[in-house]
Scaffold this motif. Structure first.
Motif, PDB file in Angstrom:
ATOM      1  N   LEU A  25      32.272  40.898  42.095  1.00 44.98           N
ATOM      2  CA  LEU A  25      31.643  39.955  41.297  1.00 44.98           C
ATOM      3  C   LEU A  25      32.929  38.925  41.303  1.00 44.98           C
ATOM      4  CD1 LEU A  25      30.499  42.373  38.699  1.00 44.98           C
ATOM      5  CD2 LEU A  25      29.144  41.119  40.262  1.00 44.98           C
ATOM      6  N   VAL A  26      32.428  37.688  41.097  1.00 41.93           N
ATOM      7  CA  VAL A  26      33.420  36.609  40.746  1.00 41.93           C
ATOM      8  C   VAL A  26      33.313  35.948  39.530  1.00 41.93           C
ATOM      9  CG1 VAL A  26      32.109  34.887  42.220  1.00 41.93           C
ATOM     10  CG2 VAL A  26      34.229  34.527  41.958  1.00 41.93           C
ATOM     11  N   TRP A  27      34.211  35.503  38.924  1.00 43.74           N
ATOM     12  CA  TRP A  27      34.187  34.844  37.601  1.00 43.74           C
ATOM     13  C   TRP A  27      33.716  33.361  37.719  1.00 43.74           C
ATOM     14  CZ3 TRP A  27      33.406  35.724  32.702  1.00 43.74           C
ATOM     15  CH2 TRP A  27      33.597  34.682  31.836  1.00 43.74           C
ATOM     16  N   ASP A  28      32.517  32.874  37.476  1.00 47.60           N
ATOM     17  CA  ASP A  28      32.221  31.648  37.399  1.00 47.60           C
ATOM     18  C   ASP A  28      32.650  30.858  36.378  1.00 47.60           C
ATOM     19  OD1 ASP A  28      30.441  29.342  36.933  1.00 47.60           O
ATOM     20  OD2 ASP A  28      29.384  29.851  38.504  1.00 47.60           O
ATOM     21  N   PHE A  29      33.580  30.163  36.171  1.00 45.22           N
ATOM     22  CA  PHE A  29      34.129  29.300  35.082  1.00 45.22           C
ATOM     23  C   PHE A  29      33.047  28.293  34.469  1.00 45.22           C
ATOM     24  CE2 PHE A  29      35.242  26.866  38.634  1.00 45.22           C
ATOM     25  CZ  PHE A  29      35.061  25.441  38.280  1.00 45.22           C
ATOM     26  N   CYS A  30      32.237  27.853  35.051  1.00 41.70           N
ATOM     27  CA  CYS A  30      31.250  26.919  34.434  1.00 41.70           C
ATOM     28  C   CYS A  30      30.052  27.763  33.706  1.00 41.70           C
ATOM     29  CB  CYS A  30      30.358  26.072  35.539  1.00 41.70           C
ATOM     30  SG  CYS A  30      31.509  24.990  36.057  1.00 41.70           S
ATOM     31  N   ARG A  31      29.653  28.811  34.272  1.00 37.65           N
ATOM     32  CA  ARG A  31      28.649  29.775  33.506  1.00 37.65           C
ATOM     33  C   ARG A  31      29.426  30.540  32.645  1.00 37.65           C
ATOM     34  NH1 ARG A  31      24.806  31.771  38.562  1.00 37.65           N
ATOM     35  NH2 ARG A  31      26.948  31.386  39.865  1.00 37.65           N
ATOM     36  N   LYS A  32      30.761  30.963  32.821  1.00 37.30           N
ATOM     37  CA  LYS A  32      31.473  31.815  31.808  1.00 37.30           C
ATOM     38  C   LYS A  32      30.921  33.299  31.870  1.00 37.30           C
ATOM     39  CE  LYS A  32      33.121  28.125  28.745  1.00 37.30           C
ATOM     40  NZ  LYS A  32      32.673  27.187  27.957  1.00 37.30           N
TER      41      LYS A  32
END
Length: 152
Positions: A25-32
């Motif tokens: 999993l990757v942290w999506d900084f826009c979708r938080k």
């Protein structure tokens, strides 16, 4: 190991695999939130970072996987960035690095644009990028993606 893209390197915040296919999993900084790190998501995270950190597009006016009603069907645009008046300014269609940017890719973005009416369309697979300027029915290929302050 994902391929090196034709975009600035970024540091991804990864989490142990919890998807049925065992993808990290990757942290999506826009979708938080964390999302599955598919090849397309890898490209999406890089182009998001480039647009926001290098070209000055505002994160707070960025929508990822936004629903667009196209002929009564909900479809998802990879990235939509809005201008200061919250009108769609730019739409990005991302593909995995192994997928060629084709007429079909352009047609997909143009279908979104029938509803959005953006000024710029970006097509990318992380290796090749195309930026199109849209003025009514006229579409032209731009040499580069304009920085935010020039695009609004």
């Amino acid at each position: 190991m994902p391929p090196k893209l034709n975009l600035p390197e970024i540091e991804l915040k990864l989490k142990a695999p919890t998807t049925p296919k065992g993808r990290p999993l990757v942290w999506d900084f826009c979708r938080k939130r964390y999302v599955a790190l598919t090849p397309e998501e890898y490209v999406r995270q890089h182009i998001l970072s480039y647009l926001i950190n290098n070209l000055g597009y505002p994160k707070e006016r960025t929508s990822v996987e936004a629903v667009v009603d196209v002929n009564g069907q909900n479809q998802r645009a990879d990235i939509i960035i809005y201008d200061i008046e919250m009108r769609p300014l730019l739409v990005v269609e991302c593909k995995a690095p192994s997928v060629q940017i084709s007429q079909e890719t352009l047609d997909q973005a143009l279908r979104y644009n029938t509803k959005l009416g953006v000024r710029y369309i970006i097509l990318t697979n992380g290796m090749r990028h195309y930026c199109l300027g849209v003025d009514g029915q006229k579409v032209s290929i731009l040499q580069q993606i304009p920085p935010y302050e020039k695009g609004v």
